[in-house]
Motif scaffolding. Structure first.
Motif, PDB file in Angstrom:
ATOM      1  N   SER A  10      18.292  -3.716 -25.644  1.00 44.85           N
ATOM      2  CA  SER A  10      18.388  -3.573 -27.101  1.00 44.85           C
ATOM      3  C   SER A  10      17.034  -3.780 -27.752  1.00 44.85           C
ATOM      4  CB  SER A  10      19.387  -4.574 -27.672  1.00 44.85           C
ATOM      5  OG  SER A  10      20.670  -4.306 -27.179  1.00 44.85           O
ATOM      6  N   ASP A  32      22.822   2.316 -29.208  1.00 43.97           N
ATOM      7  CA  ASP A  32      22.958   1.071 -28.457  1.00 43.97           C
ATOM      8  C   ASP A  32      24.436   0.840 -28.167  1.00 43.97           C
ATOM      9  OD1 ASP A  32      22.674  -1.353 -27.264  1.00 43.97           O
ATOM     10  OD2 ASP A  32      21.386  -2.209 -28.842  1.00 43.97           O
ATOM     11  N   GLU A  33      24.832   1.105 -26.938  1.00 45.03           N
ATOM     12  CA  GLU A  33      26.226   0.997 -26.515  1.00 45.03           C
ATOM     13  C   GLU A  33      27.172   1.683 -27.497  1.00 45.03           C
ATOM     14  OE1 GLU A  33      27.275  -2.863 -24.995  1.00 45.03           O
ATOM     15  OE2 GLU A  33      25.163  -3.359 -24.719  1.00 45.03           O
TER      16      GLU A  33
END
Ligand code: ATP
Ligand code: MG
Lengths: 399, 224
Positions: free
Chosen positions: B45, B166-167
């Motif tokens: 991240s 991000d995810e």
């Protein structure tokens, strides 16, 4: 970002939490209502008093015995005060620009007529009184122009005194007893209303010299002077002072012009109005604290939103502007609602109590609205700064 | 297009220093499809946020489109984000009081686009993510997958050169996750550079270039 989009965005967030926004704006609304209402009453009172004082014209002045200084009447001078005499009044008749000079003594006494008795205001005045103060005669005539110090014992009735004592009978040439002496009625005045709560109609007018005897006084209460309204006041006052100085030897009298009186009254009433406005201002301040609280909570609740706005390209100043806008919108809404509420309350007051002197002061209306928005601005400043200082990443992480 | 040279990102936690990124070198070309994988806390991240200009490196140089953006002042970073980068978050980050259309419009509103043009563009984008029938729905009236598609719409409405996700499927069931991945991949086929951080090995394998991270370092860089 376009200006209208900023407005739209802030409006959306204010409307989104309707109840909360209404309650917050209410704080400001109450403050503005209070300011509008209180200042309207203050302003109304102001006008009422000025009207009362100017109903007899503005080109008058009063002379009273004793020298008034900034510290009131100083006792040392008081000892050598000569009373204002009937002759003083007569002498002033010849002062430059003076139209009428009216000696006056007043008090209350009981009047007896046709077996009825009534306590009234007694105005012992000169024969010029009715002309000087524009009082109209309904029946007969006003006091005759006798020699000032040896007048005939005659009296004129005010409208109320006449109606109470005689009903609708003809009073002319009737004999009345005023405080032990007998007078002959020569006239009745038209109704005049009242001035600062004194009924000008429940009165009896008698010659000034008779008044001195009746009230057992050495000198007059006052000499009222009516002067040419085109004349410079300074000149009029100087002329009167010169004559009285010559007669009294020292300045043991006070000349007060109508304008001075109005100025003093005006400044007192202005202080009053500013005072009540400040009182209303306190509730505005409380409203401001409400906005501050709500905006602080809003920034905390919407931290994620702030992070997002920053992530998609909003500069710090933009975030700050959006939250400031919200605060000002809340206070602006509140201010507008407060104005409407204030006007409604004033309208109701005028309807229910027509005698109540209220007068909406535009200055204070505009001022209170401006102050409301300003308070919104100030209350929003700190929360907006907090919002703009958030780091986007940290703000995004807050859920 | 993006070039990282000796990038470090340190965090001070108490009296300990965490090297979230430890001398990372990375070069990304336009139109690439990259997945970033690695254990929790490995710095995925942090890398993504740095590339997206949401975070600043402690040391090193970051070149974006030939421009050194490592030490740009705050408002210029915001401008660069607005012009070049689209973000997709695990938790969507939609504004709850705004409709799908208004959420998608938001970047255009911020950039000062006129209402008529931005409305048109936002509808276009919502069509592209398959939400033609949901334009006036608020986020709480949408499913998770639909929300993420709105968020994708918002990310691409400014036509950025890179999408950072991000995810993106972390909060979704497999079916809506698959829909989201399909949309992202079709966007990539149309030329946008796509960078996905994921714990999902299957999803990670789909990327043409796969980065593996460990302890703040890139330990694997595999191209198909
Ligand atoms: N704001 C911060 N303050 C302190 N330490 C941080 C901060 N952000 C990240 N870290 C640390 O940096 C390291 C890398 O974090 P990062 O979030 O990049 O990991 P990640 O690979 O995304 O993990 P995950 O798979 O769990 O999301 C971790 O050790 C984390 O504790
Ligand atoms: Mg992570």
């Amino acid at each position: 970002m376009l200006g209208r989009d900023i407005v739209r965005f802030t409006l959306r967030s204010v409307l989104d939490r309707r109840l909360r926004s209404v309650l917050t704006a209410l704080g400001i609304a109450v403050g503005v209502t209070a300011v509008v209402l209180l200042t309207s009453i203050g302003e109304g009172l102001n006008r009422y008093v000025v009207e009362q004082f100017t109903q007899f014209g503005t080109s008058t002045l009063a002379i009273n015995p004793g020298k008034a200084t900034t510290f009131g009447i100083s006792p040392g001078v008081l000892n050598s005060v000569r009373p204002l005499s009937l002759e003083d009044a007569e002498a002033l008749q010849r002062a430059p620009h003076v139209l009428n000079s009216v000696p006056a003594v007043s008090g209350s006494a009981s009047v007896e007529a046709r077996g009825r008795e009534r306590t009234v205001n007694v105005f012992a005045v000169g024969p010029e009184f009715d002309r000087a103060f524009k009082f109209d005669v309904r029946l007969g005539s006003f006091l005759p122009a006798d020699e000032l110090d040896r007048p005939r014992p005659v009296a004129v009735l005010g409208a109320t005194a006449y109606e109470e004592l005689y009903g609708s009978a003809n009073p002319l040439n009737d004999r009345v007893r005023i405080g032990g002496d007998r007078y002959r009625i020569v006239g009745v005045m038209e109704a005049k209303g009242d001035m600062l709560g004194i009924d000008l109609d429940d009165t009896v007018y008698i010659p000034a010299a008779s008044g001195l005897t009746l009230f057992n006084r050495e000198g007059l209460h006052e000499i009222d002077v009516l002067y040419d309204e085109n004349a410079p006041v300074d000149e009029v006052v100087a002329g009167i002072r010169r004559i009285l100085l010559a007669r009294h030897g020292s300045e043991d009298f006070t000349i007060t012009t109508q304008q001075q009186m109005l100025d003093v009254l005006g400044s007192i009433l202005n202080v009053l109005t500013v005072g009540v406005a400040a009182l209303g201002g306190i509730s505005l301040l409380v409203g401001g604290v409400g906005i501050f609280t709500i905006m602080t909570i809003a920034v905390r609740e919407r931290t994620g939103e702030i992070g997002l706005l920053r992530a998609i390209g909003a500069a710090r100043s933009r975030v700050s502007a959006l939250f400031l806008g919200e605060a000002m919108l809340l206070s602006g809404f509140g201010g507008a609602a407060g104005l409407v509420l204030g006007f409604v309350v004033i309208a109701v007051v005028e309807l229910v109590y027509p005698a109540m002197p209220v007068s909406i002061s535009l200055t204070y209306v505009v001022l209170s609205l401006a102050v409301a928005v300003l308070i919104g601005l100030i209350a929003g400043l700190l929360p907006a700064r907090t919002a703009s200082r958030l780091e986007p990443l940290e703000a995004l992480r807050t859920e | 297009m993006m070039l990282l040279e000796q990038i470090c990102r340190d965090f001070q936690v108490g009296d300990q220093i965490v090297h979230a990124l430890d001398h990372v070198d990375l070069s990304i070309a336009a139109g690439e499809y990259i997945s970033v994988m690695g254990p929790s806390g490995s710095g995925k991240s942090t890398l993504l946020n740095l590339l997206g200009l949401l975070d600043r490196s402690t040391s090193g140089t970051y070149w974006l489109n030939g421009k050194d953006v490592s030490r740009l002042p705050d408002n210029e970073l915001a401008e660069q984000r607005q012009l070049n980068i689209g973000f997709i978050f695990q938790s969507f980050h939609l504004i709850p009081r705004l409709s799908a259309l208004e959420n998608v419009e938001l970047p255009l509103v911020l950039s000062g686009e006129t209402p008529k043009q931005r409305r048109e563009r936002a509808r276009e984008v919502l069509d592209a993510v398959g939400l033609t029938a949901r334009v006036d729905h608020r986020p709480d009236q949408l499913s998770g997958g639909e929300r993420q598609r709105v968020a994708i719409g918002r990310a691409i409405v400014m036509k950025p050169s890179v999408l950072l996700a991000d995810e993106p499927t972390g909060n979704l069931d497999s079916r809506s996750g698959q829909e989201v991945v399909d949309i992202l991949e079709s966007l990539n086929r149309d030329g946008i550079c796509l960078l996905v951080v994921t714990h999902d090995a299957e999803l990670g394998q789909r990327a043409r270039r796969r980065l593996a991270m460990h302890d703040g370092k890139i330990v694997g860089d595999v191209r198909q």
